[in-house]
Design an enzyme around this catalytic site. Sequence first.
Site, PDB file in Angstrom:
ATOM      1  N   GLU A  92       0.707  -1.258  -0.013  1.00  0.00           N
ATOM      2  CA  GLU A  92       0.234  -0.036  -0.091  1.00  0.00           C
ATOM      3  C   GLU A  92       0.764   1.186   0.009  1.00  0.00           C
ATOM      4  OE1 GLU A  92      -2.609  -0.444   3.199  1.00  0.00           O
ATOM      5  OE2 GLU A  92      -3.897  -2.216   2.165  1.00  0.00           O
ATOM      6  N   GLU A 152      -5.219  -8.995  -0.227  1.00  0.00           N
ATOM      7  CA  GLU A 152      -6.006  -8.797   1.135  1.00  0.00           C
ATOM      8  C   GLU A 152      -7.370  -8.683   0.971  1.00  0.00           C
ATOM      9  OE1 GLU A 152      -4.444  -5.692   3.327  1.00  0.00           O
ATOM     10  OE2 GLU A 152      -2.541  -6.217   3.207  1.00  0.00           O
TER      11      GLU A 152
END
Length: 541
Positions: free
Chosen positions: A35, A124
Site C-alpha cells: 500500500e 488482502e
Amino acid sequence: YMTAVRSWWAELFSRVQPLLLEEGGPIAMVQIENEYGGYGNVHGVPEDEQYMRELVGIAREHLGEAVVLYTVDFGEYAAMRRGSLPGDIVLTAGDCGPGANYERLYLGQRLMNPKGLSPQFIVEWYTGWLVHYGEEMVETSAVQIKDELDELLSDGTSVSLYMGHGGSNFGWSSGANVGLDKTQPFMYQMDVQSYDYNAPLSESGDHGQSDADKYLSVQAALAKHADGALPAEPPANPKILQEVPVTFTEMALLMDSIDLLRDGAPVTADAPLTMEQLGQAYGLVLYTTPLGGAGEGQQLIMDKARDRVTVMVDDKAQWPTLDRGNGLPHTLRLASSGARLQLLVENEGRTNFGRDLVDPKGLLRTPRLLGRAGLDGAWTMHRLPLRYQEVAALGYEPLPAGALARAPLLQQRLRLGRPVGGEQEQGAQQQQLPSPAFFRAELPPLAGRGDAWLDTSCWGRGVAWVNGFHLGRYWAVGPQQALYVPAAVLSFSAPGDGDVGMVNEVVVLEMDGVVPAAGPAMRLVNAPMFNSTEVLCGAGL
C-alpha cells in the site's frame, strides 16, 4: 532507512531462497511493498520510483530472476499507479473487502500489468476489520462473505483472506492509526490488544461468529471449488473448566519503585528528551522538574505529549490522566502545590498506518504553566521499559484487608467503558488510588487444561503479566474487557503443555488508579469479553 532494509532483507531472503517454488519449495511469489500508494507517488516523484526500483534490485540480488515479485495497493488504478511500477518489472495487485467494486480493481491491475500477465488477484480480502479502543467490536456478515467468496472463485479470482485467523498483539506490540477517521484527520487511535478481527478463526482458534458461523461459511464456499474433500478440521482448543477468582494480596506503588524499575542511571538535561533520544522503544518515561512550591490552581499545558500522561506533584497523581487520542494541547489544573512536577509518559503504540509514521514518543516540547514561558529548571528522566525481571523483583508488601478503604469511591455505571448517568447512578463502585500501583496475586495450579481470558473490566487502565508473560494493555473504555491467556502460559495440576504443579502468578500495573470497590480482584474466565453493554463494577468480584 535503505541501509536497514538491505541488512534485514539479506538475512530474511537467505532463509526464503531455499523455499522458493523454483527450488522445490512452497513460496510462489514475494511481495516487496504494501500500500505504498497511500503515501508515495512512484509515477510522479523520481525518488519514489528510485526507491521501488531499488527494492526490486535487492530482491533480485538475493532471490534470482525467476521468482514473481509483486506489490499491493488499494483496489483502484490511481492508488496502484502511485504505489507500483508499470510493466513486467513487478506484478501489481490490489486489496479490498466484501462489497467492493471488483471490476475497478481488475481494471487497475490490467492497466498496470503487461497484457496477458494480469491475473485477477486480491492480496488482502477483508473478512473483518481492526478495532480501536472506545469503538465497538466489528462484526461483518458471514453470509455476505460466503456468497461473495463463491462468486470470486467462480470468476477465476485468486483470493487471500485477511485475516483467515485472528491473533493477539501481546506485550507492547499493539499499534495505532492516525487519520483513519476522515472527519478527524489528525486523531490518534490506539488499537486494542486483541487482533481477533472477527476472522473465520478467532484469536483463540475457535470459529468466528457474526450473523452465522464464519468458519463454516468460508468452508462451504471453498468446498464448492475444491478438487476433492477439504482436510478434516483439527479439534478445538480446550478452555479452562470454570471461572477462577484472582484476588490480589500484595501491592507496590510505582513511585516507590522507580530505582528498581529504571533502566540505567537517570538522564538530566535542560529540556525534556524524547523516548527515542533516551534510547528506549516502549514502556514509560518519568520526567521530573522543580516546581518550587508552585502548582495549586495553575493550568499545566503540554502541546506535544505522546501518548498518555499521568501528572503528579510530589508523587501524588493529579487525576485524570491525559491522553493523546483526546486531542492536543493537553491541559490540567493542578490540585496541589509541591517541590516537584512529575510527568509519567506512556508510549501507547507506534503509528502503523496513516499520518505520523515518524512517531517519536515522550515529551516533544517543554510543558509550561499558563502565564509562564516555561518550566525553567532542569529535567531529570528515568527510563522505565517495565521488563518483567524488574517488575517481579519489586518490594511488594502484603495488602491488609481494607487497605484501600480510604480511597474515594467512584459511583458510576459503565457502558462500553464510558460513565453513564453521572454520580447519581448507583450500583457500580470503583476506588481511585493516589497514584499508579502494581498488584500481585498467586493462584494454585489450575484443574482442566485450557485457554483463559483475564477479565479486567472493573479496573481503569494498565498492563498485565501472567507467569512472567506480558499479556499487554487493558482499558475500561473497551470494547475488549478481557485479555487472552493461552494455555501454554498457565500452570495446571495435570501433565501437558505448560508448567505442572507450579503456582500461577498474576501481576498488573494499574495506571489510572481505578480498582473495584469490593477490593483489588480480577478473574480468569473461559470466553472472550467484547462489547460488554453494561459492567457493574464491584458486584460479583
